[in-house]
Design a protein around this motif. Structure first.
Motif, short mmCIF file in Angstrom:
data_model
loop_
_atom_site.label_atom_id
_atom_site.label_comp_id
_atom_site.label_asym_id
_atom_site.label_seq_id
_atom_site.Cartn_x
_atom_site.Cartn_y
_atom_site.Cartn_z
N ARG A 70 -2.45 6.94 -2.76
CA ARG A 70 -2.84 5.57 -2.44
C ARG A 70 -4.08 5.59 -1.57
O ARG A 70 -4.35 6.58 -0.86
CB ARG A 70 -1.69 4.83 -1.78
N GLY A 102 -7.44 -1.12 0.20
CA GLY A 102 -6.08 -0.90 0.69
C GLY A 102 -5.38 0.25 -0.01
O GLY A 102 -5.96 1.33 -0.20
N ARG A 160 -4.49 0.63 -3.07
CA ARG A 160 -4.70 0.79 -4.50
C ARG A 160 -5.17 2.21 -4.85
O ARG A 160 -5.72 2.91 -4.03
CB ARG A 160 -5.68 -0.26 -5.00
N ALA A 189 1.73 0.13 -5.91
CA ALA A 189 0.82 -0.62 -5.03
C ALA A 189 -0.55 -0.78 -5.69
O ALA A 189 -1.57 -0.79 -5.00
CB ALA A 189 0.69 0.08 -3.68
N ASP A 190 -0.57 -0.91 -7.00
CA ASP A 190 -1.83 -1.06 -7.71
C ASP A 190 -1.56 -1.77 -9.04
O ASP A 190 -0.63 -1.40 -9.77
CB ASP A 190 -2.47 0.32 -7.97
N GLU A 191 -2.36 -2.78 -9.34
CA GLU A 191 -2.15 -3.56 -10.56
C GLU A 191 -2.32 -2.72 -11.82
O GLU A 191 -1.56 -2.86 -12.80
CB GLU A 191 -3.11 -4.75 -10.61
N ILE A 224 0.53 -5.07 -1.27
CA ILE A 224 -0.39 -5.78 -2.16
C ILE A 224 0.26 -7.07 -2.67
O ILE A 224 -0.17 -7.64 -3.66
CB ILE A 224 -0.85 -4.92 -3.36
N TYR A 231 1.48 -10.80 -11.77
CA TYR A 231 2.24 -9.56 -11.56
C TYR A 231 3.44 -9.49 -12.51
O TYR A 231 3.78 -8.43 -13.03
CB TYR A 231 2.71 -9.45 -10.11
#
Length: 322
Positions: free
Chosen positions: A108, A125, A127, A155-157, A184, A195
């Motif tokens: 991360r 952040g 991601r 923690a990442d799209e 996030i 999301y």
């Protein structure tokens, strides 16, 4: 589906304040979430920051002693900070009690060599920075699920969408659930719905969202919501125990996360953090007992989802092109 307005919970201090002429207006039924978990319950519980088998043992022992029901236990340091033996031990211990185990995936940004996360803006952040970081998250996901882990924290799209595609393709088991990190977490109904479409099965929102924000989100999405009832200091340190019944009424289906303020950060965990990690793990369970006691006193503890429940129900997804 539960009728959230059928038996309104008693609000804190309601009887005494009403007797003094200071009663609050009645709750608006239109504010209540119309959604529930597949089994009909409106809330589940989660104990976060359980960083290894030893901390897990403390949580399970304390939960038994204090009679705290647990649906999910999550870890924050990451799959890569655990050995295969440690993961297997955690999988077996939670499976024995029918508790979902959720492990964080991969590299991360806050631990990366990039300097932007250390600026005042915090850059991107947590991601995943670059292809290799995404690859590390996928590596963690494959390894964890092969060892029996059924829930992954992201923690990442892009990682979320990639793992959802991997789930659809059978690269990881199709009943794997994907949980979005608080770090996030979305703060409006439009992003919350995105999301969901990207593959999230539960979404951790920041603990400073207002009750009206929760109602707005519930008009856009039925995806289970995670919220720290007490947030760690690096997430604001908010303590919202007296709002638990109303948080459920507005935000269901809702995971009540029993965090801990005024406690040192423990990520990434190692044995040099052992004493504080075990002590804070024990106290998180006690905080859970306090929150559940409040729910019981206010007559709002009757809609807990059955223990062992973990699936989110039918959710909307973006289409996947071949």
């Amino acid at each position: 589906m539960t009728d959230a307005s059928a038996k309104p919970a008693r609000r804190p201090g309601e009887q005494a304040l009403t007797a003094l002429g200071l009663g609050a207006p009645a709750p608006d039924p239109a504010d209540a979430s119309p959604h529930s978990f597949p089994g009909g319950g409106r809330w589940r519980t989660e104990v976060p920051s359980c960083e290894g088998p030893e901390a897990l043992g403390v949580v399970l022992k304390e939960a038994s002693r204090l009679d705290v029901p647990i649906h999910r236990i999550s870890q924050g340091s990451g799959v890569w900070m655990l050995t295969d033996v440690e993961i297997t031990e955690m999988v077996e211990a939670t499976a024995e009690r029918d508790i979902e185990l959720c492990l964080f995936t991969g590299p991360r940004g806050t631990w990366d060599i990039g300097g932007s996360t250390r600026t005042d803006s915090r850059g991107a952040g947590l991601r995943a920075r670059g292809h290799d970081a995404v690859a590390g998250c996928v590596e963690d996901a494959v390894r964890a699920t092969e060892l029996g882990v059924k829930c992954l924290l992201v923690a990442d799209e892009g990682v979320l969408w990639t793992l959802h595609r991997a789930r659809v393709a059978g690269i990881i088991p199709q009943d794997t659930t994907l949980k979005v990190s608080a770090l996030i977490g979305p703060v409006n109904p439009a992003s919350y719905a995105v999301y969901e479409q990207l593959g999230a099965d539960s979404i951790n929102v920041p603990s400073d969202l207002t009750l009206d924000h929760l109602t707005e989100i519930r008009r856009a999405s039925a995806t289970p919501m995670d919220m720290y009832i007490e947030a760690p200091d690096d997430l604001g340190g908010y303590v919202r125990m007296y709002e638990v019944a109303e948080l459920i009424r507005r935000g269901a289906p809702l995971y009540l996360k029993f965090g801990l303020s005024k406690a040192p950060g423990i990520y990434p965990y190692g044995h040099h953090m052992r004493d504080v990690t075990l002590a804070s793990a024990k106290e998180r369970v006690r905080r859970g007992r306090l929150a559940l006691d409040l729910l019981a006193r206010h007559g709002a503890d009757g809609d807990m989802d059955p223990l062992g429940s973990r699936l989110p129900g039918d959710l909307r997804r973006f289409g996947i092109s071949s």
